[in-house]
Design a protein around this motif. Structure first.
Motif: not given
Length: 634
Positions: A283-287, A347-349
């Protein structure tokens, strides 16, 4: 054989794309190695000579006070062991050497071992154990003896070509030198006997021990006699998957052969599979979307040599949209097993993605990861309204994570309302979440009730509770209830529960809730039979009985008027017997009508019917004979 070859060819063609990956999704990790180490430690405490030997191969005792008692113990176990002589000699001598026992081995035992190669050995297993026992003792086998033993091994393989026999022959051949080079021609015969499971695993009948024995022996033969790898890269992946599936083994021997087999597969650079897997929960943070990947061998160690280039293709799983065809995956300088891909520029959503990794053009692996988003409460209104809409709704806005300063109040003629608009923090678009709840909690009674907030057409979450109609859910317990708004989703990194405010609920009827009795006698259950149906009047029964008797009465009336011809009636036994039997049947039916049941009637009817049948048959034959005699006389 041709049919088998065609089948294998079809299977290879079908799974070629998957096999070319040369990667597995798991490896022997630190937890596995720690558990296997405990298996070896426990092996020292067992009363099994084999377990002590394999434990001594993998763990060295540092406490000198434990060695001497253990040396005496293995001597006793050797004397009492029911294993084959050559096998228990190998374990005993090997364990003694590994433990560094001070007591010398008995001369009788050593003489037997030295003389064993000059005798006629009975199996490839015995040849293997005798040869490796010589190696442990540091005794070099001369060339003449090697040739003799190799010749004997060749003779035995003609009689015994089982998987076990071939496995021991492979391992023995690596110790016998060029005189045993003929064994290399039998490697392929063994490998083709591997069983495939679910298209993912390859194993030999006999389980972990036999599979490890053959794989270690086959690779040893290829190395000793300079032959090609005994298995293809695709087969190596499937054998590796099988060995990794058996990492929960509980015996010292099983743990040893498992580690040795994985070392063997990892030691051949041309076909050895590697493990490529995500680090963490994926799980990756969008920021800060940074993808961490572990690239290790089957034992969890860094690859040697390390991969020169690793790249990844990033695809959004929902619509297969490609974010980038190639992104570099670089090694961390501090850890040679960890590789990192920075996805910030993409910039993955929020959503699920797949990373198709390629290392040095020969290794490929597809990993799935998730980019988490952040939810933001754009607005939240809470208020009280009349149930009949006779007055305007009193609403108040609350800003997250604040709380209403005053306590709301609602009675049974009113309803509690809540409306919240959730948006994505990154782009401000309305957000649909998996879970949106409103929880009402009474601190005084420590009771709560949860309602689902539904999303309307404008993407806003609404909650509407009529206090009067929901009194039963609260057991009509009036009081102050805290209002919590809960938002949760697997794709959010900031799910929350928010205390919005408090409300005083007033119900019309307050009932004291009595605890239910959970013990004591239950009320008696009295069985009631069905009430019988009302019987018809007596006159109906009498009329029906009369109608049933009418045919019999008419019979006697007609006999009286017309007369009865009894001229052919004789007093012969068959005549009397038939009429008595027939009359008995009629009487039995009458009694059955009065009191007997069906089974009692059949039990009495069978003998009477048989007697009547025999008598009637005899009567008819007599009448037929009389008729024929009269016809001939006339």
């Amino acid at each position: 054989m041709l049919k088998l070859g065609l089948t294998l060819l079809c299977v290879l063609a079908a799974f070629g794309a998957t096999w070319s990956a040369r990667t597995v999704d798991n490896h022997l990790g630190p937890k596995d190695l720690t558990r296997l180490q405990k298996v070896f430690v426990d092996g020292y405490g067992s009363s099994d000579l084999q377990s002590i030997f394999f434990s001594s191969l993998n763990i060295q005792l540092t406490d000198a006070s434990q060695k001497e008692p253990l040396c005496k113990k293995i001597a006793t176990l050797h004397a009492e062991s029911k294993l084959n002589g050559f096998e228990k000699d190998y374990y005993y001598i090997g364990a003694s050497k590994n433990l560094g026992c001070s007591a010398k081995l008995e001369e009788a035992l050593l003489s037997k071992v030295y003389a064993s190669l000059n005798s006629e050995l009975g199996s490839s297993q015995e040849i293997f154990y005798r040869v490796v026992t010589h190696k442990i003792l540091g005794v070099e086998i001369n060339e003449a003896t090697q040739t003799k033993v190799a010749k004997r091994l060749q003779e035995l393989l003609k009689k015994d070509d089982t998987l076990s026999g071939l496995g021991y022959a492979f391992n023995a051949a690596t110790q016998l030198g060029s005189s045993a080079s003929f064994v290399a021609n039998r490697v392929e015969d063994a490998i083709v006997q591997a069983d495939e499971v679910d298209g993912k695993l390859l194993q030999f009948e006999g389980g972990l021990s036999i599979t490890s024995l053959i794989i270690n022996g086959a690779f040893g033969v290829a190395k000793t006699f300079n032959k090609p790898s005994p298995v293809t890269a695709e087969q190596a992946v499937k054998f590796a998957n099988y060995f990794l599936s058996r990492r929960s083994v509980q015996t010292a021997k099983g743990a040893h052969v498992l580690i040795e087999a994985l070392k063997t597969l990892s030691g051949n650079e041309k076909i050895s599979p590697i493990c490529v897997q995500l680090i963490g929960n994926g799980q990756l943070e969008a920021t800060s979307p940074t993808l961490n990947v572990a690239v290790v061998d089957l034992l969890g160690k860094p690859l040697s040599p390390a991969p020169k280039t690793i790249s990844a293709k990033i695809v959004r799983k929902k619509d297969n949209a490609v974010l980038t065809e190639k992104v570099s995956v670089a090694s961390k300088s501090s850890d040679k097993t960890t590789y990192v891909a920075d996805l910030t520029n993409l910039k993955p959503a929020r959503g699920i993605y797949q990373a198709e990794l390629t290392a040095d053009g020969g290794y490929t692996q597809t990993l799935q990861f998730k980019v988490l988003g952040r939810v933001k409460v754009q607005s939240l209104d809470v208020g009280i309204a009349e149930s009949d809409a006779s007055a305007a709704t009193r609403k108040q806005s609350v800003t997250y994570p604040g709380k209403l300063s005053e306590v709301l109040s609602a009675d049974s003629t009113q309803k509690l309302l809540l409306k919240a608009v959730l948006v994505e923090e990154s782009n401000g678009k309305p957000l649909t979440v998996h879970q949106a709840f409103v929880r009402l909690y009474n601190k005084k009674t420590d009771k709560e009730i949860i309602y689902v907030a539904e999303q309307d057409s404008s993407k806003a979450y609404k909650f509407d509770m009529d206090v009067g109609h929901n009194g039963k859910n609260f057991n009509y317990q009036s009081g102050v209830y805290s209002i919590y708004f809960t938002v949760g989703d697997a794709s959010l990194s900031n799910s929350f529960e928010w205390l919005v405010g408090e409300v005083q609920l007033k119900f019309n009827e307050e009932k004291e809730v009595k605890p239910k009795t959970t013990s004591g006698p239950l009320p008696e259950i009295v069985h009631q039979f069905r009430v019988p149906d009302k019987r018809p009047p007596r006159i109906v029964s009498d009329i029906f009985t009369g109608l049933c008797i009418t045919p019999l009465v008419l019979l006697f009336v007609f006999w009286g008027k017309l007369g009865i011809n009894v001229s052919n009636l004789t007093l012969a036994p068959s005549t009397i017997g038939f009429h008595l039997g027939f009359g008995g049947i009629l009487v039995l039916f009458f009694v059955f009508w009065l009191q007997l049941n069906m089974f009692q009637t059949l039990r009495l009817l069978i003998p009477i019917a048989v007697f009547t049948f025999l008598a009637g048959n005899r009567l008819l034959r007599r009448l037929y004979a009389q008729r024929n005699s009269k016809a001939s006389a006339s």
